[in-house]
Design a protein around this motif. Sequence first.
Motif, PDB file in Angstrom:
ATOM      1  N   UNK A  75     -31.670 -49.256 -71.495  1.00 26.60           N
ATOM      2  CA  UNK A  75     -31.513 -47.258 -72.255  1.00 26.60           C
ATOM      3  C   UNK A  75     -32.076 -46.319 -70.871  1.00 26.60           C
ATOM      4  N   UNK A  76     -32.852 -46.240 -70.388  1.00 28.14           N
ATOM      5  CA  UNK A  76     -33.145 -45.843 -68.988  1.00 28.14           C
ATOM      6  C   UNK A  76     -32.959 -46.456 -67.744  1.00 28.14           C
ATOM      7  N   UNK A 237     -20.422 -43.897 -84.632  1.00 30.66           N
ATOM      8  CA  UNK A 237     -19.503 -45.094 -84.519  1.00 30.66           C
ATOM      9  C   UNK A 237     -20.818 -46.033 -84.102  1.00 30.66           C
ATOM     10  N   UNK A 238     -21.279 -45.683 -82.972  1.00 29.84           N
ATOM     11  CA  UNK A 238     -22.613 -46.553 -82.601  1.00 29.84           C
ATOM     12  C   UNK A 238     -23.814 -46.987 -83.542  1.00 29.84           C
ATOM     13  N   UNK A 239     -24.136 -45.622 -83.698  1.00 26.48           N
ATOM     14  CA  UNK A 239     -25.213 -45.677 -84.912  1.00 26.48           C
ATOM     15  C   UNK A 239     -24.592 -45.752 -86.099  1.00 26.48           C
ATOM     16  N   UNK A 360     -17.693 -44.952 -64.017  1.00 26.17           N
ATOM     17  CA  UNK A 360     -18.903 -45.758 -63.685  1.00 26.17           C
ATOM     18  C   UNK A 360     -20.009 -45.138 -65.228  1.00 26.17           C
ATOM     19  N   UNK A 361     -20.340 -43.920 -64.356  1.00 27.64           N
ATOM     20  CA  UNK A 361     -21.460 -43.292 -65.052  1.00 27.64           C
ATOM     21  C   UNK A 361     -21.108 -42.883 -66.731  1.00 27.64           C
ATOM     22  N   UNK A 362     -20.032 -43.278 -66.908  1.00 27.46           N
ATOM     23  CA  UNK A 362     -19.373 -42.761 -68.559  1.00 27.46           C
ATOM     24  C   UNK A 362     -20.116 -44.304 -68.569  1.00 27.46           C
ATOM     25  N   UNK A 363     -19.446 -45.692 -68.672  1.00 32.57           N
ATOM     26  CA  UNK A 363     -19.747 -46.914 -68.791  1.00 32.57           C
ATOM     27  C   UNK A 363     -21.172 -46.980 -69.060  1.00 32.57           C
ATOM     28  N   UNK A 364     -21.835 -46.812 -67.919  1.00 32.06           N
ATOM     29  CA  UNK A 364     -23.974 -46.268 -68.259  1.00 32.06           C
ATOM     30  C   UNK A 364     -23.883 -45.969 -69.219  1.00 32.06           C
ATOM     31  N   UNK A 365     -23.343 -44.605 -69.514  1.00 30.77           N
ATOM     32  CA  UNK A 365     -24.022 -43.868 -70.508  1.00 30.77           C
ATOM     33  C   UNK A 365     -24.274 -44.604 -72.022  1.00 30.77           C
ATOM     34  N   UNK A 366     -22.619 -44.805 -72.231  1.00 28.35           N
ATOM     35  CA  UNK A 366     -22.023 -45.378 -73.715  1.00 28.35           C
ATOM     36  C   UNK A 366     -23.524 -47.238 -73.685  1.00 28.35           C
ATOM     37  N   UNK A 370     -25.753 -46.253 -76.463  1.00 29.80           N
ATOM     38  CA  UNK A 370     -25.366 -47.727 -77.597  1.00 29.80           C
ATOM     39  C   UNK A 370     -26.931 -48.404 -77.779  1.00 29.80           C
ATOM     40  N   UNK A 371     -27.566 -49.073 -77.160  1.00 25.75           N
ATOM     41  CA  UNK A 371     -28.859 -49.094 -76.960  1.00 25.75           C
ATOM     42  C   UNK A 371     -29.959 -48.568 -77.096  1.00 25.75           C
ATOM     43  N   UNK A 372     -29.664 -47.228 -77.268  1.00 24.93           N
ATOM     44  CA  UNK A 372     -30.691 -46.253 -77.699  1.00 24.93           C
ATOM     45  C   UNK A 372     -30.587 -46.471 -79.570  1.00 24.93           C
TER      46      UNK A 372
END
Length: 428
Positions: A75-76, A237-239, A360-366, A370-372
């Motif tokens: 997450x971090x 949907x991730x939730x 790359x930033x948007x994939x990192x955010x996903x 999602x793991x959050x």
Amino acid sequence: MGSYHPTTTHQRSEAKMLSVLHNPTYAKLFGAQMVALLGTGLLTVALGLLAFQIAGGNAGIVMGTAMSIKMVAYVGVSPLMTAISSRFQPKHVLVAADAIRAVVALCLPLVTEAWQIYILIFLLQSASATFTPTFQAVIPSVLPDEDEYTKALSLSRLAYDLESLVSPMIAAALLTVITYNNLFVGTAVGFIASTLLVLWAAFPQVPRSEGTRFSDRLTQGVRAFWAKPELRSLMGLNLAVAATSAMVIVNTVVIVQGSLGRSESDVALLLAANGAGSMVVALSMPRLLRKLSDHVAMLAGGTALPALLLLAVASLAWLEGPAQWGALLALWAIIGAATSAVLTPSARLVTRNSTEDNRSSVFAAQFSLSHACFLLTYPLAGIVGASIGLPNISAVLAVLGFLGLGFALRNWRPAPSPSTRLSLGAGE
């Protein structure tokens, strides 16, 4: 009249999906993903055995803490490392991340204290949190054709499902001839092989961030998620996925051995049913997405997930004996299918709503967001579930899943998607 042969049809579907491996760069990157996944699978088994040697009866505490550290790193660290590495080419980032993972894996057999495990796992999972979104972000540039990209996403989903089934079997076979410490060497070999395959692949050149403030790069992905309706819906949907998956991952063993009094092999069987459902949908997804939109496929899966948890409540509360076991096998398989229906096309949304500059930033955010969700649902499924009982925690997680689905439905306004090629320039 000719006869219908389902096996032949299934084989043709697999053959069409595997055609994406004719792209030499993607073939090498997929090979890197596979060997790294197998190495990670061996690591999971070896880490449990190491925890038991160090902590004995408290091994569960060590493993629980290690898994929590993993999620915190995911997450971090992912957005942070993406912001730091945004000035470098993806190949260099992937090689560095794999090299760190290999070194950490080789250090793990030397561990003698639990706190050393925690530090090394944080380093290894931080490297994974750098590798995975970078890997995901480069694939659309390697495979700009939408149909080929969808096949790659399905193949990636299959790889994850197969790893969860195959790695424990490989580890079990290896442990008949070697000690568990040598499994860490196998993990390192997997990461080294991944490094070599990445080095061998010919990467497309992608623009790197120049003159952008670090704070802007750090928050770029999350800002894109909030700005794009499709990506906001993906958060919901991730939730829904996390709520349902937490029940499966955390409580399958409790259901099978605690509630039903069945054997360890039945735990594996129920988890295998979940994986089989996921693989069937992953195999079918390239064909399905030629007929259905991402919107229909993902919302169908997202709607099914909390509803299936409510059916699990009914099965646990009201059914008994073979009927209950059969219902759970069917439910776990359908949950796997619904999960795959959400997760497999999700990268298409991220790609469609990003550019080569911010992908790359948007994939990192996903990856991070999602793991959050799992940071919330894992403790709910485990700690709270132990206090209030399996039927009750299934109901609580179902409510959480419906909340996520409601958020997704409220925000979903699909972005335009060309029929044959991804809109690599859309999003900014």
